[in-house]
Motif scaffolding. Structure first.
Motif, mmCIF file in Angstrom:
data_model
loop_
_atom_site.group_PDB
_atom_site.id
_atom_site.type_symbol
_atom_site.label_atom_id
_atom_site.label_comp_id
_atom_site.label_asym_id
_atom_site.label_seq_id
_atom_site.Cartn_x
_atom_site.Cartn_y
_atom_site.Cartn_z
ATOM 1 N N ALA A 133 0.834 -1.200 0.000
ATOM 2 C CA ALA A 133 0.000 0.000 0.000
ATOM 3 C C ALA A 133 0.872 1.254 0.000
ATOM 4 O O ALA A 133 0.558 2.238 -0.679
ATOM 5 C CB ALA A 133 -0.915 0.000 1.223
ATOM 6 N N GLN A 134 1.958 1.212 0.752
ATOM 7 C CA GLN A 134 2.888 2.345 0.773
ATOM 8 C C GLN A 134 3.499 2.575 -0.605
ATOM 9 O O GLN A 134 3.638 3.712 -1.062
ATOM 10 C CB GLN A 134 3.993 2.093 1.793
ATOM 11 N N PHE A 135 3.825 1.483 -1.282
ATOM 12 C CA PHE A 135 4.427 1.571 -2.613
ATOM 13 C C PHE A 135 3.469 2.202 -3.621
ATOM 14 O O PHE A 135 3.824 3.136 -4.342
ATOM 15 C CB PHE A 135 4.832 0.171 -3.083
ATOM 16 N N ILE A 136 2.243 1.710 -3.658
ATOM 17 C CA ILE A 136 1.291 2.229 -4.642
ATOM 18 C C ILE A 136 0.768 3.603 -4.243
ATOM 19 O O ILE A 136 0.349 4.381 -5.099
ATOM 20 C CB ILE A 136 0.108 1.259 -4.861
ATOM 21 N N GLY A 137 0.802 3.914 -2.933
ATOM 22 C CA GLY A 137 0.352 5.215 -2.482
ATOM 23 C C GLY A 137 1.262 6.338 -2.949
ATOM 24 O O GLY A 137 0.829 7.489 -3.098
ATOM 25 N N GLU A 138 2.526 6.004 -3.182
ATOM 26 C CA GLU A 138 3.503 6.995 -3.649
ATOM 27 C C GLU A 138 3.504 7.131 -5.163
ATOM 28 O O GLU A 138 4.247 7.955 -5.708
ATOM 29 C CB GLU A 138 4.900 6.601 -3.159
ATOM 30 N N ARG A 139 2.704 6.321 -5.838
ATOM 31 C CA ARG A 139 2.653 6.336 -7.301
ATOM 32 C C ARG A 139 1.198 6.416 -7.756
ATOM 33 O O ARG A 139 0.533 5.399 -7.930
ATOM 34 C CB ARG A 139 3.330 5.078 -7.857
ATOM 35 N N PRO A 140 0.682 7.633 -7.932
ATOM 36 C CA PRO A 140 -0.740 7.826 -8.290
ATOM 37 C C PRO A 140 -1.154 7.061 -9.539
ATOM 38 O O PRO A 140 -2.285 6.586 -9.623
ATOM 39 C CB PRO A 140 -0.836 9.346 -8.504
ATOM 40 N N GLN A 141 -0.240 6.952 -10.530
ATOM 41 C CA GLN A 141 -0.601 6.257 -11.767
ATOM 42 C C GLN A 141 -0.864 4.770 -11.509
ATOM 43 O O GLN A 141 -1.695 4.143 -12.178
ATOM 44 C CB GLN A 141 0.495 6.409 -12.835
ATOM 45 N N VAL A 142 -0.139 4.205 -10.531
ATOM 46 C CA VAL A 142 -0.361 2.801 -10.168
ATOM 47 C C VAL A 142 -1.706 2.646 -9.478
ATOM 48 O O VAL A 142 -2.421 1.666 -9.682
ATOM 49 C CB VAL A 142 0.777 2.284 -9.260
ATOM 50 N N LEU A 144 -6.372 -1.903 0.951
ATOM 51 C CA LEU A 144 -7.467 -0.944 0.850
ATOM 52 C C LEU A 144 -7.662 -0.195 2.156
ATOM 53 O O LEU A 144 -7.823 1.036 2.159
ATOM 54 C CB LEU A 144 -8.756 -1.681 0.462
ATOM 55 N N VAL A 145 -7.628 -0.912 3.276
ATOM 56 C CA VAL A 145 -7.843 -0.288 4.584
ATOM 57 C C VAL A 145 -6.755 0.740 4.889
ATOM 58 O O VAL A 145 -7.046 1.874 5.285
ATOM 59 C CB VAL A 145 -7.884 -1.356 5.696
ATOM 60 N N SER A 146 -5.487 0.352 4.721
ATOM 61 C CA SER A 146 -4.384 1.252 5.065
ATOM 62 C C SER A 146 -4.351 2.478 4.153
ATOM 63 O O SER A 146 -4.083 3.599 4.615
ATOM 64 C CB SER A 146 -3.050 0.503 5.010
ATOM 65 N N LEU A 147 -4.632 2.289 2.860
ATOM 66 C CA LEU A 147 -4.670 3.431 1.948
ATOM 67 C C LEU A 147 -5.813 4.380 2.302
ATOM 68 O O LEU A 147 -5.650 5.606 2.259
ATOM 69 C CB LEU A 147 -4.832 2.948 0.505
ATOM 70 N N SER A 148 -6.951 3.828 2.655
ATOM 71 C CA SER A 148 -8.105 4.653 3.026
ATOM 72 C C SER A 148 -7.816 5.445 4.300
ATOM 73 O O SER A 148 -8.098 6.651 4.376
ATOM 74 C CB SER A 148 -9.342 3.777 3.228
ATOM 75 N N LEU A 149 -7.240 4.778 5.293
ATOM 76 C CA LEU A 149 -6.918 5.456 6.550
ATOM 77 C C LEU A 149 -5.873 6.546 6.344
ATOM 78 O O LEU A 149 -5.967 7.635 6.917
ATOM 79 C CB LEU A 149 -6.408 4.436 7.578
ATOM 80 N N ALA A 150 -4.867 6.244 5.506
ATOM 81 C CA ALA A 150 -3.817 7.230 5.231
ATOM 82 C C ALA A 150 -4.377 8.453 4.514
ATOM 83 O O ALA A 150 -3.936 9.583 4.752
ATOM 84 C CB ALA A 150 -2.707 6.584 4.402
ATOM 85 N N SER A 151 -5.363 8.242 3.640
ATOM 86 C CA SER A 151 -5.950 9.362 2.892
ATOM 87 C C SER A 151 -6.686 10.328 3.812
ATOM 88 O O SER A 151 -6.818 11.516 3.503
ATOM 89 C CB SER A 151 -6.903 8.837 1.813
ATOM 90 N N TYR A 152 -7.170 9.823 4.964
ATOM 91 C CA TYR A 152 -7.853 10.671 5.933
ATOM 92 C C TYR A 152 -6.920 11.169 7.044
ATOM 93 O O TYR A 152 -7.362 11.853 7.968
ATOM 94 C CB TYR A 152 -9.026 9.921 6.568
ATOM 95 N N GLY A 153 -5.645 10.792 6.953
ATOM 96 C CA GLY A 153 -4.675 11.222 7.954
ATOM 97 C C GLY A 153 -4.741 10.440 9.246
ATOM 98 O O GLY A 153 -4.204 10.873 10.270
ATOM 99 N N TRP A 154 -5.392 9.280 9.218
ATOM 100 C CA TRP A 154 -5.522 8.459 10.420
ATOM 101 C C TRP A 154 -4.447 7.384 10.535
ATOM 102 O O TRP A 154 -4.415 6.639 11.503
ATOM 103 C CB TRP A 154 -6.902 7.792 10.449
ATOM 104 N N PHE A 155 -3.608 7.297 9.522
ATOM 105 C CA PHE A 155 -2.545 6.297 9.528
ATOM 106 C C PHE A 155 -1.346 6.850 8.783
ATOM 107 O O PHE A 155 -1.498 7.570 7.780
ATOM 108 C CB PHE A 155 -3.019 4.994 8.874
ATOM 109 N N SER A 162 4.467 3.053 13.141
ATOM 110 C CA SER A 162 3.019 2.999 12.918
ATOM 111 C C SER A 162 2.614 1.708 12.229
ATOM 112 O O SER A 162 1.569 1.122 12.548
ATOM 113 C CB SER A 162 2.581 4.200 12.063
ATOM 114 N N ILE A 163 3.436 1.268 11.281
ATOM 115 C CA ILE A 163 3.141 0.021 10.565
ATOM 116 C C ILE A 163 3.111 -1.154 11.528
ATOM 117 O O ILE A 163 2.173 -1.964 11.521
ATOM 118 C CB ILE A 163 4.178 -0.218 9.446
#
Length: 211
Positions: free
Chosen positions: A62-71, A132-143, A149-150
């Motif tokens: 999730a961290q990998f794909i979160g840093e690459r919007p095109q992915v 999905l969970v970690s990306l969603s939480l990160a998008s709201y600043g909760w993770f 943290s991981i």
């Protein structure tokens, strides 16, 4: 504060993901009935060991794909197609699962440990689920995708998984009648969930291209 939320959401996401009757928790309950709590806990320990690595790998991915919007966009498109097919399958094609009536043969405790690892390894659901969970939480600043943290999140997921498994072991005789409802309606439940995910994913894809 971010560490507390990581522990909390790791715990809650594990409980939500594992609470419905499935192969692992139902097997743990049956092992407890046939062989006792010691064998069941050995089985659960093996399953949780694999879950630990699955959650950790899922967050790294999730961290990998979160840093690459095109992915992320590509995965959304692929995921939308996959979830659409799953929705059609579970709502229109899949047959109602039958209740397992087979007897569990008594085995050594170490054998139950490896059986738990095997069944957990064959279950690929945790990886996309925690991505999905970690990306969603990160998008709201909760993770946060920081090392501490991981591991706190993974620890919370392990605790939540153990609580659910232990509850099945301890209270299966009281909830056994309710599992029949889930078994009869499992396809509809899964199909409805994948259908909602498909609509949400499709909405995000359209929203992205309309920017």
């Amino acid at each position: 504060m971010i560490l507390i939320t990581a522990l909390f959401f790791g715990f809650v996401s594990a409980v939500i993901g594992i609470l419905p009757p499935g192969l692992i928790n139902m097997t743990a309950a049956k092992v407890n009935i046939k062989e006792g709590k010691r064998s069941a806990l050995s089985f659960v320990t093996g399953a949780i060991l694999v879950i630990f690595f699955q959650v950790y790998l899922a967050i790294l991915f999730a961290q990998f794909i979160g840093e690459r919007p095109q992915v992320v966009v590509l995965l959304r498109e692929v995921g939308c197609g996959i979830f659409s097919l799953l929705t059609i399958y579970f709502l229109a094609i899949a047959k109602t699962p039958k209740k397992i009536k087979g007897k569990i043969k008594k085995q050594r405790i170490s054998t139950r440990f490896f059986l738990g690892m095997l069944l957990s390894a064959l279950n690929f659901f945790p990886i996309p689920y925690y991505v999905l969970v970690s990306l969603s939480l990160a998008s709201y600043g909760w993770f946060s995708f920081e090392t501490l943290s991981i591991f706190i999140f993974v620890f919370g997921a392990v605790l939540g998984s153990f609580l659910v498994f232990y509850s099945y072991i301890s209270f299966f005789s009281k909830i056994e009648s309710k599992t029949d409802f889930f078994m009869r309606n499992m396809n509809k439940i899964i199909g409805s969930i994948t259908g909602v995910i498909t609509l949400i994913t499709l909405f995000n894809i359209v929203k992205y291209y309309l920017k």
